[in-house]
Design a protein around this motif. Structure first.
Motif, PDB file in Angstrom:
ATOM      1  N   LYS A  31      -5.795   0.823  -2.124  1.00 30.81           N
ATOM      2  CA  LYS A  31      -4.477   0.455  -1.594  1.00 30.81           C
ATOM      3  C   LYS A  31      -4.532  -0.849  -0.791  1.00 30.81           C
ATOM      4  CE  LYS A  31      -2.592   5.137  -1.589  1.00 30.81           C
ATOM      5  NZ  LYS A  31      -1.842   6.173  -0.861  1.00 30.81           N
TER       6      LYS A  31
ATOM      7  N   PRO B 284       0.804  -1.237   0.000  1.00 29.13           N
ATOM      8  CA  PRO B 284       0.000   0.000   0.000  1.00 29.13           C
ATOM      9  C   PRO B 284       0.829   1.276   0.000  1.00 29.13           C
ATOM     10  CG  PRO B 284      -0.968  -1.596   1.488  1.00 29.13           C
ATOM     11  CD  PRO B 284       0.341  -2.186   1.029  1.00 29.13           C
TER      12      PRO B 284
ATOM     13  N   GLY C  36      -3.321   6.351  -5.471  1.00 24.01           N
ATOM     14  CA  GLY C  36      -3.373   4.898  -5.551  1.00 24.01           C
ATOM     15  C   GLY C  36      -2.781   4.333  -6.817  1.00 24.01           C
TER      16      GLY C  36
ATOM     17  N   TYR D  46       2.221   3.040  -3.433  1.00 22.95           N
ATOM     18  CA  TYR D  46       1.380   3.800  -4.368  1.00 22.95           C
ATOM     19  C   TYR D  46       1.395   5.284  -3.989  1.00 22.95           C
ATOM     20  CZ  TYR D  46      -0.545  -0.784  -5.630  1.00 22.95           C
ATOM     21  OH  TYR D  46      -0.691  -2.078  -6.049  1.00 22.95           O
TER      22      TYR D  46
ATOM     23  N   ASN E  59      -4.555   1.024  -7.770  1.00 22.90           N
ATOM     24  CA  ASN E  59      -5.098   0.331  -6.597  1.00 22.90           C
ATOM     25  C   ASN E  59      -5.687   1.403  -5.678  1.00 22.90           C
ATOM     26  OD1 ASN E  59      -5.642  -1.319  -4.417  1.00 22.90           O
ATOM     27  ND2 ASN E  59      -3.518  -1.899  -4.031  1.00 22.90           N
TER      28      ASN E  59
END
Length: 297
Positions: free
Chosen positions: A248, A219, A226, A222, A245
């Motif tokens: 995340k 996570p 994201g 990013y 993402n």
């Protein structure tokens, strides 16, 4: 000289590989008094196993763990145990992460050149960047992204801490006991770090000519939107690969939602990775950079 059919030779080599893998799994596994385990990777010139629980203390070396994990010799249970033992006996955040070995507390001349150095320098117990990055690669390869990320991030943080490392940004051959980086940007460590970031962290790699994307980003890797991206060449085409993402999620939590190439949605049959046929890639122009966007959910 003898003639051997290729399929027969493959079968013979497979059998030999299976035998030695099982032999290592069952005969070279060692544990401490708490039951934490790792592989013995070496024998000295007297034929004695080097690693294990000795009267002078625990003896563990990183190299034997790296290659058993990377070569799929270690079972999943053993990979978990190795990571736990490495954290227990080899990890030192203050000097860059995972040492090559514990302190043997003797000048063991029947094992090799490493004992020509004081503990904490070069092959004798330093945080040796080349082997550390290979350890990260092997963990990612086996699906342990969180543990692999810890290896890479600790190395990076140590190098970037100029007041301690006393080096320009880059990867040194090793960090000494004070955390100083020595021999800047050694090519083995640098190339393995880049290889791991591209093929394992972003998960972008070739397979039988096709392009495979199987991201394993954490996570915190990013940006605020994201997204994480890289630019590279594959099949003679310039590609910008963007992993999205938004929530995340951890690698173990997300699946592939949609795949886009130059704003056109592509078909993708798998939920854990993207596979783009080489024939499709070769239809793309060689003059421009093409954007492949992978959306996760």
């Amino acid at each position: 000289k003898v003639n051997v059919r290729c399929d027969e030779l493959c079968s013979i080599l497979d059998s030999m590989g299976d035998w030695i893998g099982e032999h290592i799994r069952t005969t070279e596994w060692t544990t401490d008094k708490d039951g934490d385990g790792w592989f013995n990777g070496y024998y000295d010139n007297s034929g004695n196993a080097v690693e294990g629980d000795f009267p002078t203390g625990i003896r563990m070396m990183l190299t034997g763990q790296v290659f058993t994990v990377m070569a799929d010799v270690a079972t999943d249970e053993q990979v978990v145990a190795i990571a736990k033992s490495a954290d227990k006996y080899l990890y030192d955040e203050a000097i860059g992460g995972y040492r090559l070995n514990t302190d043997f507390k003797e000048v063991k001349t029947d094992l090799g050149r490493l004992f020509g150095f004081a503990f904490g320098h070069k092959e004798n117990g330093a945080v040796f960047s080349h082997m550390a990055t290979m350890y990260a690669n092997s963990l990612y390869h086996r699906g342990y992204a969180k543990e692999g990320y810890k290896v890479l991030e600790t190395l990076l943080d140590a190098a970037m801490d100029f007041e301690n490392s006393r080096m320009y940004p880059g990867i040194p051959e090793y960090f000494d006991n004070q955390g100083r980086g020595l021999y800047a940007y050694l090519t083995g460590a640098a190339s393995w770090y880049m290889l791991t970031m591209i093929t394992e962290v972003f998960g972008v790699r070739g397979d039988l000519g096709d392009l495979v994307i199987a991201p394993a980003l954490m996570p915190e890797q990013y940006n605020e939107n994201g997204q994480a991206s890289l630019t590279m060449e594959f099949a003679g085409r310039k590609l910008e690969i963007c992993i999205c993402n938004l929530e995340k999620k951890l690698p173990s939590e997300y699946k592939i939602k949609t795949v886009w190439c130059d704003e056109k949605e592509m078909k993708n049959k798998q939920s854990t990775c993207v596979r783009i046929d080489r024939e499709l890639l070769e239809k793309l122009s060689v003059k421009e950079t093409h954007r492949i966007k992978v959306e996760l959910m």
